[in-house]
Design a protein around this motif. Structure first.
Motif: not given
Length: 261
Positions: A141-160
């Motif tokens: 379960l990701p802990g960030y808000l979707p649709g916003l630009s992440l300062s670290r794209p690795e966070m999306a890769e970790h969640a996926a």
């Protein structure tokens, strides 16, 4: 003035969450909001005849700039490196100016503490949801808000995908250690109080459980150090009760750490 101080105090306690999102390259949402608060604070202070200044932080900011000027005069071989260091120096100096000017005049401790406790509870509940969902379904379960630009794209890769290799829950922070240190900040404040309510005692236990479940080795070590320092300075009946609680908690913590991947 009071309303500005309230929102400023709330922002300071939630800034690590805004730091996850970026506005432009190198500038996070936290940086942008802090700049707006700084300009607004200067505008309000300009209308007052007197206001407080933390001269130690102001002097330190001047020393940081002076050091950068001296170093740049003798060592400027890489333009890219120079630009990066300049940006980081100005950013750090800006933070010091906020501490020197805004915090002494607008920071509201009571509001900040309530916000910190609310964030700590919500973050731990979210971490428990992440841990439970991952154990039950194998999904993160990701802990960030979707649709916003992440300062670290690795966070999306970790969640996926990457959570399969690093299953430690990050709650609503960039890193597992960031969650642990936020909880440690809240716990350190509570442990510094002479008396704790039942709610505050429950928050301490809840926070300790969250740090252990996060499987942050740095967080667990820092938690042990924090409790050790508190036990050293507490005395009498309080120390005996705390030692008993720690002895009861150690086997439970050991089992959790052993079973957490």
């Amino acid at each position: 003035m009071k309303r500005f101080g309230m929102w400023f105090s709330i922002f300071l306690m939630t800034a690590p969450l805004f730091k996850m999102y970026t506005l432009v390259s190198g500038i996070t949402m936290a940086d942008g909001l802090l700049a707006l608060f700084f300009l607004g604070g200067l505008f309000l202070l300009a209308q007052k005849k007197r206001f407080r200044v933390n001269w130690l932080f102001l002097l330190y900011a001047c020393l940081v700039l002076f050091q950068f000027v001296l170093v740049s005069l003798w060592n400027r071989t890489d333009e890219f490196l120079f630009s990066d260091v300049l940006f980081r120096t100005l950013r750090y100096t800006f933070f010091l100016l906020v501490l020197a000017v805004l915090v002494p005049n607008f920071f509201q401790e009571e509001t900040a503490v309530k916000t910190m406790e609310a964030v700590a509870v919500f973050a731990t509940v979210w971490l428990l949801l992440q841990k439970g969902l991952l154990a039950a379904t194998g999904r993160y379960l990701p802990g960030y808000l979707p649709g916003l630009s992440l300062s670290r794209p690795e966070m999306a890769e970790h969640a996926a995908v990457l959570f399969q290799y690093d299953p430690r829950p990050r709650s609503i922070f960039e890193e597992t250690s960031h969650y642990a240190f936020y909880m440690l900040m809240a716990m350190a404040y509570l442990l510094g109080k002479p008396r704790l309510t039942r709610r505050e005692q429950g928050l301490l236990w809840f926070g300790g459980l969250g740090i252990i479940l996060s499987a942050s080795s740095t967080g667990v070590i820092a938690l042990a150090a924090l409790l050790g320092i508190w036990l050293f300075f507490s005395g009498g009946k309080t120390r005996r009760r705390a030692l008993l609680s720690a002895l009861l908690l150690l086997p439970f913590a050991g089992i959790l750490l052993w079973r957490i991947p």
